[in-house]
Design a protein around this motif. Structure first.
Motif, short mmCIF file in Angstrom:
data_model
loop_
_atom_site.label_atom_id
_atom_site.label_comp_id
_atom_site.label_asym_id
_atom_site.label_seq_id
_atom_site.Cartn_x
_atom_site.Cartn_y
_atom_site.Cartn_z
N THR A 88 0.83 -1.20 0.00
CA THR A 88 0.00 0.00 0.00
C THR A 88 0.86 1.25 0.00
O THR A 88 2.09 1.20 0.16
CB THR A 88 -0.92 0.05 1.23
OG1 THR A 88 -0.14 0.41 2.39
CG2 THR A 88 -1.60 -1.28 1.47
N ASP A 94 -0.73 12.43 5.08
CA ASP A 94 -2.18 12.22 5.18
C ASP A 94 -2.75 13.29 6.10
O ASP A 94 -2.08 13.77 7.02
CB ASP A 94 -2.49 10.82 5.74
CG ASP A 94 -3.95 10.46 5.60
OD1 ASP A 94 -4.31 9.83 4.60
OD2 ASP A 94 -4.74 10.82 6.52
N GLY A 199 -6.87 3.59 12.44
CA GLY A 199 -7.87 3.61 11.36
C GLY A 199 -7.24 3.87 10.01
O GLY A 199 -7.68 3.31 9.00
N LEU A 200 -6.20 4.69 9.99
CA LEU A 200 -5.49 4.97 8.74
C LEU A 200 -4.82 3.71 8.20
O LEU A 200 -4.86 3.43 6.99
CB LEU A 200 -4.45 6.07 8.96
CG LEU A 200 -3.55 6.43 7.79
CD1 LEU A 200 -4.37 6.91 6.59
CD2 LEU A 200 -2.55 7.51 8.21
N ARG A 203 -7.47 1.65 6.61
CA ARG A 203 -7.91 2.22 5.33
C ARG A 203 -6.92 1.91 4.22
O ARG A 203 -7.32 1.63 3.09
CB ARG A 203 -8.13 3.73 5.46
CG ARG A 203 -9.36 4.10 6.26
CD ARG A 203 -9.78 5.53 6.03
NE ARG A 203 -8.78 6.50 6.45
CZ ARG A 203 -8.64 6.92 7.71
NH1 ARG A 203 -9.42 6.42 8.67
NH2 ARG A 203 -7.73 7.82 8.02
N ARG A 204 -5.64 1.96 4.53
CA ARG A 204 -4.63 1.60 3.53
C ARG A 204 -4.82 0.14 3.11
O ARG A 204 -4.76 -0.19 1.93
CB ARG A 204 -3.22 1.81 4.10
CG ARG A 204 -2.84 3.27 4.33
CD ARG A 204 -2.56 3.99 3.02
NE ARG A 204 -1.98 5.30 3.24
CZ ARG A 204 -2.68 6.43 3.32
NH1 ARG A 204 -4.02 6.40 3.20
NH2 ARG A 204 -2.07 7.60 3.51
N GLU A 206 -7.59 -1.79 3.31
CA GLU A 206 -8.84 -1.99 2.58
C GLU A 206 -8.74 -1.43 1.16
O GLU A 206 -9.29 -1.99 0.22
CB GLU A 206 -10.01 -1.35 3.32
CG GLU A 206 -10.35 -2.03 4.65
CD GLU A 206 -10.85 -3.46 4.49
OE1 GLU A 206 -11.15 -3.87 3.34
OE2 GLU A 206 -10.93 -4.17 5.51
N SER A 207 -8.05 -0.31 1.00
CA SER A 207 -7.87 0.26 -0.33
C SER A 207 -7.12 -0.70 -1.24
O SER A 207 -7.46 -0.85 -2.41
CB SER A 207 -7.11 1.59 -0.22
OG SER A 207 -6.88 2.14 -1.50
#
Length: 217
Positions: A88, A94, A199-200, A203-204, A206-207
């Motif tokens: 990722t 960010d 959470g970040l 998110r990485r 899941e992306s």
């Protein structure tokens, strides 16, 4: 079974830094008990990313790094070469970090964004972009370029009475400790202590899952 989330940190000899990174990864695992979450390193500590990659069948590598430099382009890339394991984007830059630094900075006449240091042009550009977002001067804890202590001293010569250092470092370690000796009035905490970073990381991950699925369609 979803792919293993393989978090890859730099590694440090600092006991506090090691604990902070482990705590971050443990928080990620608690939030997603359905995932196999593992931790590896590119330097100093073990297991090395290559060792962990060799032991997993399906994974997504999430670099616990703030900018893409040598460790991403070489160490991690070499570790996953030929495996099909996606890597990722790094955690930074960010808006999570922009918000965290802005919230934790005290009132000051001048702010210095202190990063680790790298000769990689893209890495340095990302640091300048982050500094612009928080209206800070750029300085580095190592390598070429303006050193944190020198920038702090220059700002004082130019009339700044209170100077704050925004630590653009994920965890405690050698670089972070030097910031407290740079002559500033305050230094923000390591960024991995920010609750939103877990959470970040997710998110990485899941992306990358969504991107991989799209490519297979």
């Amino acid at each position: 079974m979803k792919p293993t989330l393989l978090a890859v940190a730099h590694g440090t000899r600092s006991a506090d830094g090691r604990r902070q990174i482990r705590d971050l990864v443990a928080t990620v695992a608690r939030r997603r008990p359905d995932l196999d979450v593992r931790l590896a390193y590119v330097d100093v500590q073990r297991p090395h990313v290559e060792e962990v990659v060799a032991g997993v069948r399906d994974a997504v590598v999430v670099p616990l790094l703030l900018s893409a430099g040598y460790h991403v382009r070489v160490d991690i890339a070499d570790a996953v070469a030929g495996t099909g394991i996606p890597v990722t984007a790094t955690l930074g830059p960010d808006d999570v970090f922009v918000e965290s630094l802005t919230r934790r900075l005290p009132a000051a006449d001048a702010v210095v964004l202190a990063a680790a240091g790298s000769s990689d042009p893209a890495w340095r550009q990302s640091i300048h972009e982050m500094a612009a977002k928080i209206q800070a001067h750029v300085a580095y804890a190592s390598g070429s370029g303006p050193k944190v202590a020198d920038v702090v001293a220059d700002l004082r010569r130019r009339g700044a009475r209170r100077v704050a250092v925004a630590a653009y470092l994920l965890a405690d370690g050698l670089f972070y400790r030097t910031l407290h000796r740079a002559g500033a009035d305050s230094v923000t905490p390591p960024l991995c202590l920010e609750p939103a970073v877990a959470g970040l990381v997710l998110r990485r991950y899941e992306s990358a899952i969504l991107t991989t699925a799209d490519r297979r369609l």
